[in-house]
Scaffold this motif. Structure first.
Motif, mmCIF file in Angstrom:
data_model
loop_
_atom_site.group_PDB
_atom_site.id
_atom_site.type_symbol
_atom_site.label_atom_id
_atom_site.label_comp_id
_atom_site.label_asym_id
_atom_site.label_seq_id
_atom_site.Cartn_x
_atom_site.Cartn_y
_atom_site.Cartn_z
ATOM 1 N N GLU A 175 0.855 -1.188 0.000
ATOM 2 C CA GLU A 175 0.000 0.000 0.000
ATOM 3 C C GLU A 175 0.888 1.233 0.000
ATOM 4 O O GLU A 175 1.727 1.418 0.875
ATOM 5 C CB GLU A 175 -0.959 0.009 1.191
ATOM 6 N N GLY A 176 0.744 2.033 -1.037
ATOM 7 C CA GLY A 176 1.475 3.284 -1.123
ATOM 8 C C GLY A 176 0.646 4.406 -0.518
ATOM 9 O O GLY A 176 -0.579 4.440 -0.676
ATOM 10 N N HIS A 177 1.293 5.312 0.183
ATOM 11 C CA HIS A 177 0.611 6.450 0.804
ATOM 12 C C HIS A 177 1.476 7.683 0.602
ATOM 13 O O HIS A 177 2.601 7.747 1.118
ATOM 14 C CB HIS A 177 0.387 6.203 2.299
ATOM 15 N N GLN A 240 -10.990 -6.938 -10.447
ATOM 16 C CA GLN A 240 -10.273 -5.698 -10.137
ATOM 17 C C GLN A 240 -8.877 -6.081 -9.690
ATOM 18 O O GLN A 240 -8.691 -6.766 -8.696
ATOM 19 C CB GLN A 240 -11.008 -4.949 -9.033
ATOM 20 N N CYS A 241 -7.865 -5.614 -10.437
ATOM 21 C CA CYS A 241 -6.508 -6.094 -10.218
ATOM 22 C C CYS A 241 -5.602 -5.094 -9.507
ATOM 23 O O CYS A 241 -4.503 -5.451 -9.091
ATOM 24 C CB CYS A 241 -5.892 -6.488 -11.549
ATOM 25 N N GLY A 242 -6.028 -3.861 -9.390
ATOM 26 C CA GLY A 242 -5.220 -2.857 -8.709
ATOM 27 C C GLY A 242 -5.971 -1.542 -8.697
ATOM 28 O O GLY A 242 -6.724 -1.249 -9.630
ATOM 29 N N THR A 243 -5.793 -0.754 -7.648
ATOM 30 C CA THR A 243 -6.485 0.528 -7.553
ATOM 31 C C THR A 243 -5.544 1.620 -7.061
ATOM 32 O O THR A 243 -4.608 1.357 -6.304
ATOM 33 C CB THR A 243 -7.698 0.455 -6.598
ATOM 34 N N SER A 244 -5.823 2.840 -7.502
ATOM 35 C CA SER A 244 -5.065 4.011 -7.086
ATOM 36 C C SER A 244 -6.068 5.102 -6.736
ATOM 37 O O SER A 244 -6.961 5.410 -7.538
ATOM 38 C CB SER A 244 -4.137 4.458 -8.220
ATOM 39 N N HIS A 245 -5.940 5.664 -5.541
ATOM 40 C CA HIS A 245 -6.977 6.553 -5.012
ATOM 41 C C HIS A 245 -6.474 7.987 -4.830
ATOM 42 O O HIS A 245 -5.408 8.211 -4.231
ATOM 43 C CB HIS A 245 -7.467 6.043 -3.655
ATOM 44 N N TRP A 274 -2.562 3.724 -2.875
ATOM 45 C CA TRP A 274 -2.672 2.805 -4.003
ATOM 46 C C TRP A 274 -2.163 1.428 -3.576
ATOM 47 O O TRP A 274 -1.294 1.318 -2.728
ATOM 48 C CB TRP A 274 -1.888 3.305 -5.224
ATOM 49 N N GLY A 275 -2.744 0.371 -4.149
ATOM 50 C CA GLY A 275 -2.335 -0.959 -3.710
ATOM 51 C C GLY A 275 -2.713 -2.079 -4.661
ATOM 52 O O GLY A 275 -3.683 -1.984 -5.413
ATOM 53 N N VAL A 276 -1.909 -3.128 -4.613
ATOM 54 C CA VAL A 276 -2.241 -4.416 -5.221
ATOM 55 C C VAL A 276 -1.950 -5.498 -4.183
ATOM 56 O O VAL A 276 -1.168 -5.291 -3.262
ATOM 57 C CB VAL A 276 -1.448 -4.706 -6.510
ATOM 58 N N SER A 277 -2.575 -6.644 -4.360
ATOM 59 C CA SER A 277 -2.466 -7.693 -3.346
ATOM 60 C C SER A 277 -2.213 -9.049 -3.981
ATOM 61 O O SER A 277 -2.064 -9.178 -5.199
ATOM 62 C CB SER A 277 -3.762 -7.754 -2.529
ATOM 63 N N THR A 278 -2.195 -10.074 -3.128
ATOM 64 C CA THR A 278 -2.044 -11.452 -3.610
ATOM 65 C C THR A 278 -3.225 -11.876 -4.483
ATOM 66 O O THR A 278 -3.200 -12.963 -5.056
ATOM 67 C CB THR A 278 -1.882 -12.425 -2.424
#
Length: 493
Positions: A175-177, A240-245, A274-278
């Motif tokens: 998770e990027g902040h 949904q494979c990745g999101t950026s807010h 923003w984040g992507v996960s397993t």
């Protein structure tokens, strides 16, 4: 044993069961003793490590640094941003006590009622609140900005219905902040990171994605805008494979994070996350794999080449091994990961089946006759084709072959998406076509009421408003009211 390894439910019989079978039989993960949680096994974790490594490099190339923030979040922090707490309240695991003690009857341990926390702690569902409470201490002046932080961590969201990799109570992610002085910088960051995710998905995962912005009802809790990459799986469902807010100043205001600008005026900071996960592991499996097992793009395969010797005597085995050692050195010099499987306990047929199941991109088989003839058998996983070639120059051939496999896997997934993306104008046609699966581009009047009606009646959601493509205005397929552009609908995981 080889036959047992291949006993996967066919995708045409039950896609869901095929997926579950494949995750377990390919040694990627298994259900744990803790309800809703998973054990990621070494082979599965090796793929995740490669994902991490490439993404981490991409983050650092765009100026970000890694940090780590606490797993536990004071309950009061979540209460500070109303939309955020509402979005996560039903999924939170809560720590109420800090000590156990032996039960009076000797039956084990019990919670010590005297050890109740003054304030409950939430097990991290996401980190905006704890990070912004920290950023308040880090930011005083415009000279302290921007802050570009990322953390690799685990999070807990108490899911009732779970599926390995796709939806588990605990999962791994990054998770990027980030914190910025201006709205423009924050919006630019949001879009930049979306493009990082899209590039990773397409160039490394070989998975084409649609870049877009979420509708208001599908936004991240507390965001002003959520950007997404959406993939289409082989069963016609979206993921949904990745999101950026773009978080605006919501969290800065909630935690009173201000800075003095160049004129000395105090202003609230602008934020992104923003984040992507397993979940990407699930996307990788469902984008490319087949009824024989995994199909891995070479860039993410734990080993790109496996070499299997075929021999009848120890003398033949030694001779093959000597030849293979030179070949392995050549492959490694080209940056190709290779495994030599000379395990005497398992027959070549079993090994062929196992590596096919595990999606190894290229398999080489070398026998005594190959040594005499100076040849090697090459099998590629994506097409299941085989050919016998001269050993001379084979390393360079494999280097080119791996690039071709990576490209072929992507093009196959892209072709599937193109063949399963349609445009409709009427709601009746929409209700008919959504049963066939795939992406549907249709006009929508922009109201949450119409969006909710479509979801209730068809189980389809607006995956995104695509950033690229036809922007021609039209009429909503449901209400006939004006529509700014077509949006992307699908049933989804």
């Amino acid at each position: 044993m080889a036959k047992e390894l291949k006993e996967l439910t066919s995708r045409s019989v039950s896609y869901s069961q095929w997926y579950q079978d494949l995750v377990i039989k390919a040694d990627l993960a298994e259900n744990s003793a803790v309800r809703g949680c998973m054990v990621i096994k070494p082979y599965g974790y090796a793929i995740w490590e490669k994902m991490q490594r490439y993404l981490d490099d991409m983050f650092k190339e765009t100026g970000h640094s890694n940090a780590y923030f606490p797993l536990f979040i004071p309950k009061s922090y979540l209460s500070r941003e109303a939309e955020h707490v509402e979005g996560f309240a039903k999924e939170c695991a809560v720590v109420t006590h800090y000590r156990l003690k032996n039960a009076p009857d000797g039956s084990g341990v019990v919670v010590d009622p005297q050890a109740k926390l003054d304030e409950e702690l939430i097990v991290r569902p996401t980190s905006e609140t704890i990070i912004w409470s920290t950023y308040k201490n880090w930011i005083q002046s415009h000279r302290d900005l921007p802050i570009l932080c990322n953390q690799w961590a685990n999070v807990v969201r108490w899911e009732m219905r779970t599926r390995l990799f796709l939806r588990t109570a605990e999962f791994l992610w990054q998770e990027g902040h980030t914190a910025h002085a201006t709205k423009e910088e924050a919006e630019e960051e949001t879009k930049r990171m979306l493009e990082v995710y899209a590039t990773f998905a397409e160039e490394y995962m070989a998975m084409p994605v649609v870049r877009g912005v979420k509708s208001a009802s599908e936004r991240f809790a507390g965001a002003l805008d959520t950007y997404t990459i959406e993939g289409l799986m082989q069963d016609g469902k979206a993921l949904q494979c990745g999101t950026s807010h773009f978080l605006g100043q919501n969290f800065a205001k909630a935690f009173n994070v201000t800075f003095a600008d160049k004129d000395g005026e105090q202003k609230y900071v602008w934020a992104t996350s923003w984040g992507v996960s397993t979940r990407l592991m699930g996307a990788l499996i469902m984008s490319h794999s087949d009824d024989n097992g995994l199909v891995l793009p070479p860039k993410l395969a734990p080993y790109q080449v496996v070499i299997v010797p075929i021999y009848k005597s120890e003398e033949q085995r030694t001779a093959i091994t000597e030849k293979v050692e030179g070949l392995m050195a050549e492959l490694k010099a080209l940056g190709i990961s290779v495994k030599y499987d000379n395990n005497d306990a398992k027959k070549p047929g079993w090994k062929f089946s196992e590596y096919e199941l595990k999606g190894v991109p290229v398999r080489l088989a070398i026998g005594a006759r190959d040594l005499e003839n100076g040849t090697v058998e090459i099998a590629r996983r994506d097409t299941l084709s085989k050919e016998t070639m001269p050993l001379e120059g084979i390393a360079r051939h494999i280097e080119a072959l791996l690039k071709d496999i990576q490209s072929n896997i992507y093009n196959k997934a892209l072709k599937y998406r193109e063949e399963h993306t349609i445009t409709v104008d009427s709601y009746d046609e929409f209700k008919e076509k959504i049963e066939e699966g795939g992406f549907i581009l249709a006009h929508w009047d922009g109201t949450p009421e119409t969006e909710a009606l479509v979801k209730e009646e068809t189980k389809a959601t607006i995956r995104c408003i695509p950033l690229a493509g036809d922007k021609t205005p039209g009429k909503c397929m449901v209400t006939g009211k004006p529509s700014a552009c077509r949006v992307l609908f699908a049933r989804a995981y």
